[in-house]
Enzyme design. Structure first.
Site, PDB file in Angstrom:
ATOM      1  N   HIS A   1       0.936  -1.363  -0.459  1.00 24.85           N
ATOM      2  CA  HIS A   1      -0.014  -0.154  -0.011  1.00 24.85           C
ATOM      3  C   HIS A   1       1.100   1.315  -0.218  1.00 24.85           C
ATOM      4  O   HIS A   1       1.642   1.243   1.206  1.00 24.85           O
ATOM      5  CB  HIS A   1      -0.741  -0.087   0.853  1.00 24.85           C
ATOM      6  CG  HIS A   1      -1.215   1.146   2.005  1.00 24.85           C
ATOM      7  ND1 HIS A   1      -0.716   2.082   2.488  1.00 24.85           N
ATOM      8  CD2 HIS A   1      -2.612   1.902   0.670  1.00 24.85           C
ATOM      9  CE1 HIS A   1      -1.901   3.149   2.244  1.00 24.85           C
ATOM     10  NE2 HIS A   1      -2.373   2.735   1.588  1.00 24.85           N
TER      11      HIS A   1
ATOM     12  N   HIS B   1       2.150  10.784  -1.440  1.00 22.90           N
ATOM     13  CA  HIS B   1       0.819  11.000  -0.486  1.00 22.90           C
ATOM     14  C   HIS B   1       1.058  12.022   0.995  1.00 22.90           C
ATOM     15  O   HIS B   1       1.493  12.089   2.105  1.00 22.90           O
ATOM     16  CB  HIS B   1       1.459   9.114   0.809  1.00 22.90           C
ATOM     17  CG  HIS B   1       0.239   8.859   1.530  1.00 22.90           C
ATOM     18  ND1 HIS B   1       0.829   8.129   2.612  1.00 22.90           N
ATOM     19  CD2 HIS B   1      -1.065   8.530   1.521  1.00 22.90           C
ATOM     20  CE1 HIS B   1      -0.376   7.745   3.172  1.00 22.90           C
ATOM     21  NE2 HIS B   1      -1.513   8.170   2.558  1.00 22.90           N
TER      22      HIS B   1
END
Length: 314
Positions: free
Chosen positions: A32, A109
């Site tokens: 992830h 992110h």
């Protein structure tokens, strides 16, 4: 019993009985936010962050940046190390920096990475050259700040980079044997409308994201999804925990790493009970955080042993 290890070449080491199993029915370890190990703490926030948070970040930069870094970092191993550990699915979020005159793309992110997308994927291509029977699933998504023209240029670069290694999207689901016969090693998922124009690209792969900060809540969400039945084709079961800003504010001494490790045994127990295959409650790709220090790969690869037991019992 045949032992299944998480060696760099675990796919080619699978028993021959599984070579004709569709990849959508194998248990595949995933990462992830795979590139968050190289976040640039000094880079701008991505455009999708709120104006309120952007103002807060500007006023209290010395506080917000270390906090962002420890909660946005989901991995601590390089992509080459993740590959060698056995990871075969990579969650890759791509963006172009605002006001950047170059065509360079980065992973994101909350903030951007040091490494560019193309230099990173070049490393993946080189690794695959040394491991000709290993297959990777690259899931490209988000695409913040990317124009249609930049999409086309990026897709051209991807085709050039991976060439004949790309497995085109078609009706029949690939197996290890069919991919090896064709010399194909890359399934490239592209979360936009562009796969319609490029047969080398696969559509987005569903990802079950609980958006919860405890293992029990994540497991409850995943079990609920299993009850609805598995999607057709590839899909990802996300073990990753998510902390909202209220949780972070109330737990300033914690980090994503600490809560992931403290919840690991509960997640581990759940994973061990899962089964790959074609059944309505079977799982396929299982992705998590900190795939280096936690034994995620060996745990997931070992689930394929259950497929062998099914075959032998028929």
């Amino acid at each position: 019993m045949i032992k299944m290890s998480c060696s760099p070449d675990w796919m080619s080491s699978l028993p021959e009985e599984l070579w004709d199993t569709p990849l959508t029915e194998l248990a595949i370890p995933g990462s992830h936010d795979a590139m968050s190990y190289c976040l640039d703490i000094n880079s701008p926030l991505v455009p999708s962050e709120s104006d309120c948070f952007r103002i807060l970040d500007g006023l209290f930069y010395c506080f917000t940046r270390p906090t962002i870094f420890k909660w946005a970092t989901t991995q601590d191993k390089s992509i080459e190390e993740q590959l060698s550990m056995g990871i075969r699915y990579f969650d890759l979020r791509v963006a172009h920096k605002l006001k950047d005159p170059s065509s360079d793309l980065y992973f994101t992110h909350v903030i951007y990475t040091h490494l560019t997308v193309l230099e990173t994927l070049s490393s993946v291509a080189l690794w695959l050259n040394s491991h000709p029977k290993e297959v990777v699933i690259l899931a490209l998504s988000h695409f913040e700040g990317i124009s249609d023209e930049l999409h086309q240029s990026f897709i051209f670069s991807l085709k050039k980079m991976f060439g004949l290694k790309l497995c085109p999207h078609k009706v029949s689901v690939p197996t290890l044997r069919s991919l090896w016969a064709a010399g194909q090693q890359v399934i490239l998922s592209y979360d936009s409308q562009h796969p319609l124009r490029h047969p080398e690209l696969w559509p987005d792969i569903p990802y079950w994201w609980a958006n919860q900060c405890t293992a029990k809540e994540v497991i409850s969400y995943l079990d609920w999804n299993k009850e609805q039945g598995r999607p057709e084709g590839f899909f990802v079961c996300g073990l990753n925990l998510t902390a909202d800003r209220c949780f972070i504010t109330e737990n300033l001494r914690q980090s994503l790493r600490t809560i992931t490790f403290s919840n690991w045994e509960c997640l581990r127990g759940w994973v061990e009970k899962q089964t790959p295959g074609s059944g309505p409650q079977s799982l396929n790709i299982i992705a998590g955080d900190f795939v280096g220090p936690l034994p995620l790969c060996s745990l997931i690869i070992a689930l394929n042993q259950k497929l062998l037991r099914k075959k032998s019992s028929r």
